[in-house]
Design a protein around this motif. Structure first.
Motif, PDB file in Angstrom:
ATOM      1  N   ASP A 228       1.119  -0.900   0.286  1.00 47.42           N
ATOM      2  CA  ASP A 228       0.228  -0.086   0.334  1.00 47.42           C
ATOM      3  C   ASP A 228       0.923   1.190   0.236  1.00 47.42           C
ATOM      4  O   ASP A 228       0.364   2.380  -0.500  1.00 47.42           O
ATOM      5  N   VAL A 229       2.260   1.428   0.953  1.00 40.73           N
ATOM      6  CA  VAL A 229       2.955   2.485   0.744  1.00 40.73           C
ATOM      7  C   VAL A 229       4.247   2.837  -0.339  1.00 40.73           C
ATOM      8  O   VAL A 229       4.302   3.321  -0.829  1.00 40.73           O
ATOM      9  N   GLY A 230       4.428   1.450  -0.607  1.00 37.59           N
ATOM     10  CA  GLY A 230       6.115   1.257  -1.252  1.00 37.59           C
ATOM     11  C   GLY A 230       4.989   1.004  -2.443  1.00 37.59           C
ATOM     12  O   GLY A 230       5.839   0.834  -3.846  1.00 37.59           O
ATOM     13  N   GLY A 231       4.159   0.481  -2.746  1.00 37.03           N
ATOM     14  CA  GLY A 231       3.740   0.030  -4.475  1.00 37.03           C
ATOM     15  C   GLY A 231       4.057  -1.228  -4.611  1.00 37.03           C
ATOM     16  O   GLY A 231       4.100  -1.845  -5.903  1.00 37.03           O
ATOM     17  N   PHE A 232       4.700  -2.367  -4.197  1.00 34.07           N
ATOM     18  CA  PHE A 232       4.828  -3.402  -4.558  1.00 34.07           C
ATOM     19  C   PHE A 232       3.731  -4.527  -4.978  1.00 34.07           C
ATOM     20  O   PHE A 232       3.192  -4.439  -4.463  1.00 34.07           O
ATOM     21  N   PRO A 233       4.382  -5.052  -6.125  1.00 31.67           N
ATOM     22  CA  PRO A 233       3.425  -6.215  -6.669  1.00 31.67           C
ATOM     23  C   PRO A 233       3.063  -6.892  -5.674  1.00 31.67           C
ATOM     24  O   PRO A 233       3.759  -7.702  -5.332  1.00 31.67           O
ATOM     25  N   ALA A 234       1.708  -7.752  -5.612  1.00 34.01           N
ATOM     26  CA  ALA A 234       1.756  -8.595  -4.074  1.00 34.01           C
ATOM     27  C   ALA A 234       2.004  -9.940  -4.696  1.00 34.01           C
ATOM     28  O   ALA A 234       2.424  -9.876  -3.756  1.00 34.01           O
ATOM     29  N   ALA A 235       1.913 -10.211  -6.018  1.00 32.73           N
ATOM     30  CA  ALA A 235       2.778 -10.632  -6.274  1.00 32.73           C
ATOM     31  C   ALA A 235       4.237 -11.288  -5.721  1.00 32.73           C
ATOM     32  O   ALA A 235       4.856 -12.476  -5.715  1.00 32.73           O
ATOM     33  N   TRP A 236       5.248 -10.048  -5.901  1.00 36.38           N
ATOM     34  CA  TRP A 236       6.358 -10.086  -5.373  1.00 36.38           C
ATOM     35  C   TRP A 236       6.092  -9.959  -4.124  1.00 36.38           C
ATOM     36  O   TRP A 236       7.314 -10.454  -3.396  1.00 36.38           O
ATOM     37  N   VAL A 237       5.422 -10.370  -3.366  1.00 39.78           N
ATOM     38  CA  VAL A 237       5.462 -10.146  -0.954  1.00 39.78           C
ATOM     39  C   VAL A 237       5.896 -11.233  -0.820  1.00 39.78           C
ATOM     40  O   VAL A 237       7.039 -10.721   0.164  1.00 39.78           O
ATOM     41  N   PRO A 238       5.685 -12.289  -1.767  1.00 38.04           N
ATOM     42  CA  PRO A 238       6.197 -14.391  -0.664  1.00 38.04           C
ATOM     43  C   PRO A 238       7.976 -13.980  -1.298  1.00 38.04           C
ATOM     44  O   PRO A 238       8.448 -13.901  -0.055  1.00 38.04           O
ATOM     45  N   ALA A 239       9.004 -13.406  -2.290  1.00 37.37           N
ATOM     46  CA  ALA A 239       9.683 -13.395  -2.462  1.00 37.37           C
ATOM     47  C   ALA A 239      10.899 -12.140  -1.217  1.00 37.37           C
ATOM     48  O   ALA A 239      11.819 -12.749  -0.793  1.00 37.37           O
ATOM     49  N   VAL A 240      10.085 -11.349  -1.368  1.00 36.82           N
ATOM     50  CA  VAL A 240      10.621 -10.260  -0.277  1.00 36.82           C
ATOM     51  C   VAL A 240      10.622 -10.613   1.428  1.00 36.82           C
ATOM     52  O   VAL A 240      11.689 -10.430   1.567  1.00 36.82           O
ATOM     53  N   LEU A 241       9.765 -11.715   1.432  1.00 40.32           N
ATOM     54  CA  LEU A 241       9.400 -11.877   2.448  1.00 40.32           C
ATOM     55  C   LEU A 241      10.716 -13.355   2.885  1.00 40.32           C
ATOM     56  O   LEU A 241      11.104 -13.458   3.872  1.00 40.32           O
ATOM     57  N   VAL A 242      10.973 -14.124   1.963  1.00 35.42           N
ATOM     58  CA  VAL A 242      12.035 -14.837   1.893  1.00 35.42           C
ATOM     59  C   VAL A 242      13.207 -14.087   2.186  1.00 35.42           C
ATOM     60  O   VAL A 242      13.864 -13.817   2.929  1.00 35.42           O
ATOM     61  N   ALA A 243      13.342 -12.957   1.579  1.00 37.59           N
ATOM     62  CA  ALA A 243      14.612 -12.095   1.954  1.00 37.59           C
ATOM     63  C   ALA A 243      14.857 -11.541   3.070  1.00 37.59           C
ATOM     64  O   ALA A 243      15.447 -11.479   3.875  1.00 37.59           O
ATOM     65  N   TYR A 244      13.582 -10.649   3.496  1.00 39.21           N
ATOM     66  CA  TYR A 244      13.246 -10.648   4.914  1.00 39.21           C
ATOM     67  C   TYR A 244      13.805 -12.084   5.817  1.00 39.21           C
ATOM     68  O   TYR A 244      14.301 -11.576   6.769  1.00 39.21           O
ATOM     69  N   GLY A 245      13.602 -12.943   5.452  1.00 39.10           N
ATOM     70  CA  GLY A 245      13.572 -14.546   6.616  1.00 39.10           C
ATOM     71  C   GLY A 245      15.070 -14.611   6.352  1.00 39.10           C
ATOM     72  O   GLY A 245      15.704 -14.833   6.980  1.00 39.10           O
ATOM     73  N   ILE A 246      15.808 -14.325   5.327  1.00 36.40           N
ATOM     74  CA  ILE A 246      17.632 -14.778   5.228  1.00 36.40           C
ATOM     75  C   ILE A 246      17.594 -13.857   6.241  1.00 36.40           C
ATOM     76  O   ILE A 246      18.998 -13.590   6.594  1.00 36.40           O
ATOM     77  N   GLY A 247      17.741 -12.114   6.021  1.00 34.94           N
ATOM     78  CA  GLY A 247      17.489 -11.548   6.901  1.00 34.94           C
ATOM     79  C   GLY A 247      18.186 -11.652   8.041  1.00 34.94           C
ATOM     80  O   GLY A 247      18.767 -11.146   9.330  1.00 34.94           O
ATOM     81  N   SER A 248      16.945 -12.340   8.702  1.00 35.95           N
ATOM     82  CA  SER A 248      16.898 -12.797  10.369  1.00 35.95           C
ATOM     83  C   SER A 248      17.816 -13.827  10.478  1.00 35.95           C
ATOM     84  O   SER A 248      18.634 -13.486  11.304  1.00 35.95           O
ATOM     85  N   VAL A 249      17.592 -14.521   9.605  1.00 34.53           N
ATOM     86  CA  VAL A 249      19.356 -16.010   9.489  1.00 34.53           C
ATOM     87  C   VAL A 249      20.401 -15.597  10.267  1.00 34.53           C
ATOM     88  O   VAL A 249      21.080 -15.184  10.909  1.00 34.53           O
ATOM     89  N   ALA A 250      20.725 -14.686   9.384  1.00 40.40           N
ATOM     90  CA  ALA A 250      22.222 -13.780   9.461  1.00 40.40           C
ATOM     91  C   ALA A 250      21.829 -12.802  10.295  1.00 40.40           C
ATOM     92  O   ALA A 250      22.828 -12.902  11.117  1.00 40.40           O
ATOM     93  N   GLY A 251      20.804 -11.999  11.089  1.00 35.43           N
ATOM     94  CA  GLY A 251      21.434 -10.926  11.678  1.00 35.43           C
ATOM     95  C   GLY A 251      21.360 -12.216  13.367  1.00 35.43           C
ATOM     96  O   GLY A 251      22.075 -11.746  13.752  1.00 35.43           O
ATOM     97  N   ASN A 252      20.566 -13.242  13.347  1.00 30.24           N
ATOM     98  CA  ASN A 252      21.094 -14.381  14.406  1.00 30.24           C
ATOM     99  C   ASN A 252      21.737 -15.130  14.325  1.00 30.24           C
ATOM    100  O   ASN A 252      22.417 -14.776  16.065  1.00 30.24           O
ATOM    101  N   ALA A 253      22.555 -14.947  13.776  1.00 23.44           N
ATOM    102  CA  ALA A 253      24.211 -15.400  13.651  1.00 23.44           C
ATOM    103  C   ALA A 253      25.096 -14.244  14.310  1.00 23.44           C
ATOM    104  O   ALA A 253      25.638 -14.638  14.715  1.00 23.44           O
ATOM    105  N   LEU A 254      25.076 -13.296  13.501  1.00 19.86           N
ATOM    106  CA  LEU A 254      25.144 -12.033  14.634  1.00 19.86           C
ATOM    107  C   LEU A 254      25.068 -11.740  15.444  1.00 19.86           C
ATOM    108  O   LEU A 254      26.222 -11.364  15.893  1.00 19.86           O
ATOM    109  N   GLY A 255      23.895 -11.736  16.339  1.00 16.96           N
ATOM    110  CA  GLY A 255      23.461 -11.322  17.383  1.00 16.96           C
ATOM    111  C   GLY A 255      24.298 -12.850  18.700  1.00 16.96           C
ATOM    112  O   GLY A 255      24.887 -12.506  19.748  1.00 16.96           O
ATOM    113  N   GLY A 256      24.117 -13.350  18.158  1.00 21.92           N
ATOM    114  CA  GLY A 256      24.559 -15.167  19.058  1.00 21.92           C
ATOM    115  C   GLY A 256      25.948 -14.827  19.391  1.00 21.92           C
ATOM    116  O   GLY A 256      26.755 -14.913  19.982  1.00 21.92           O
ATOM    117  N   ARG A 257      27.426 -14.364  18.364  1.00 22.17           N
ATOM    118  CA  ARG A 257      28.539 -14.447  18.005  1.00 22.17           C
ATOM    119  C   ARG A 257      28.584 -12.980  19.007  1.00 22.17           C
ATOM    120  O   ARG A 257      29.765 -12.761  20.107  1.00 22.17           O
TER     121      ARG A 257
END
Length: 403
Positions: A228-257
């Motif tokens: 609604d704000v960024g104008g991202f196509p709904a069909a691409w939302v799952p792909a963006v959420l995957v990128a979000y999840g990858i970022g969370s994995v990287a952040g989790n590993a860095l935060g643990g160390r």
């Protein structure tokens, strides 16, 4: 050990996906059940509030149950809740299913963290906590986007049904793989309650509420923020959420160390980093590319902070960790309820979906201030203890006979 940890991660993945799945399909839920998107967002709020109330109660009632069988029993309750959610014909029954699923959340994750921490080498507690958090990361990387995709291609009910089947499989694997070492979930409830006399425990739990509120003010509405704000196509939302999840994995590993070296330093710096990212997200949100980039940065900062908060509580309450960790899980739940509710109110007041980024920044900054107070209070206490010990050491040295 790796196979045991993998089973725990799978089980946490199921619990984490059950918690986060509605965030990726609020529109479908709202349309099918004839409610508004902010009302559908209350599914996150209700889940979180149930975690807040039920977590400590379930933990206190189950301290004498052996860990292996407690984990299985809790997962079976989660299965029942997801089945009810998948079959619910009305919004009210869906809320009931969410509440049943949420009842086990805090205790289950706390027992997993205590188990992982007990298996970790000294000085590696942060990495062990991060390993359990990986299950939640995978729920974000795989569970939420796959759940969103299933909801789009089949139905949102199929998402809850799939989680129920996977959780049932995880319960069976726990029975097969996790050994029964005879250890219970904790000591007596009275003994566990004593740790709440420590400000380092209480202050960190309160800071967790505020930081979690900041996280979920944005997380709950991240899909409308993209579309609604960024104008991202709904069909691409799952792909963006995957990128979000990858970022969370990287952040989790860095935060643990980072938490392995110093939990205090980690939570202090990362909480301010998260507040800054949320504030800058407001400027980037109207642009599709900018919103996607800052969503990635937000996921990294969020999941880097979580292991530090958990490790700080675990170290401060080492004598009785289960209830304190459950309380911290409840703090995450209370923050999630507060944040999802606050985000909905910002939207309902006409400020627009974009305003949730500012709400997230405000909550997180308050949490960072409280974390700073606990860190500096701990340092002053340590300095005072060291100063008090110096005269005693000097006296003992003077009184010692010469050899």
């Amino acid at each position: 050990m790796r196979s045991r940890m993998a089973v725990l991660i799978l089980a946490i993945f199921c619990v984490g996906t059950a918690e986060l799945a509605p965030s990726g399909m609020l529109g479908d839920l709202a349309e099918d059940l004839s409610v508004t998107i902010p009302t559908a967002g209350l599914l996150v709020t209700v889940y979180a509030l149930t975690v807040v109330v039920a977590g400590p109660l379930v933990t206190a009632a189950s301290t004498r149950i052996r860990r292996k069988y407690l984990l299985v029993a809790l997962l079976l309750v989660s299965v029942a809740g997801n089945v009810l959610s998948s079959l619910a014909p009305t919004f009210a029954l869906l809320v009931a299913g969410r509440m049943l699923t949420a009842v086990i959340h805090g205790t289950f994750l706390a027992v997993c963290v205590v188990t992982a921490g007990g298996m970790a080498a000294e000085g590696k507690e942060g990495s062990a906590v991060a390993a359990t958090q990986l299950g939640v990361n995978l729920a974000t990387v795989l569970g939420v986007p796959l759940g969103t995709l299933v909801a789009q291609q089949l139905h949102w009910r199929a998402t809850f049904g799939s989680v129920a089947v996977l959780a049932l499989a995880a319960a069976a694997l726990i029975l097969l793989v996790i050994p029964d070492d005879g250890r219970t979930a904790g000591s007596s409830a009275a003994h566990e309650l004593r740790v709440f006399k420590e400000w380092q425990v209480v202050g960190t739990v309160l800071a967790t509420v505020l930081c979690s509120a900041g996280m979920f003010t944005l997380i709950t509405y991240m899909v409308p923020l993209l579309t609604d704000v960024g104008g991202f196509p709904a069909a691409w939302v799952p792909a963006v959420l995957v990128a979000y999840g990858i970022g969370s994995v990287a952040g989790n590993a860095l935060g643990g160390r980072y938490a392995d070296r110093s939990a205090d330093r980690a939570v202090l710096r990362l909480s301010w980093t998260l507040a800054a990212v949320c504030l800058l997200y407001w400027a980037a949100a109207p642009y599709a590319a900018g919103g996607a980039v800052f969503l990635l940065l937000f996921s990294m900062a969020t999941f880097a902070l979580i292991p530090g908060l958990q490790t700080k509580v675990l170290s401060a309450a080492a004598d009785a960790p289960t209830l304190s960790l459950t309380a911290n899980m409840s703090a995450f739940g209370l923050g999630a309820a507060l944040g999802s509710w606050a985000g909905g109110r910002l939207i309902d007041q006409g400020l627009g979906t974009r305003a949730v980024t500012l709400g997230a920044a405000a909550f997180t900054a308050l949490g960072a201030l409280l974390i700073a107070q606990t860190v500096y209070a701990g340092r002053r206490r340590a300095a005072a203890t060291a100063a008090a010990a110096e005269p005693a050491t000097a006296t003992a040295a003077t009184a010692a006979p010469a050899s």
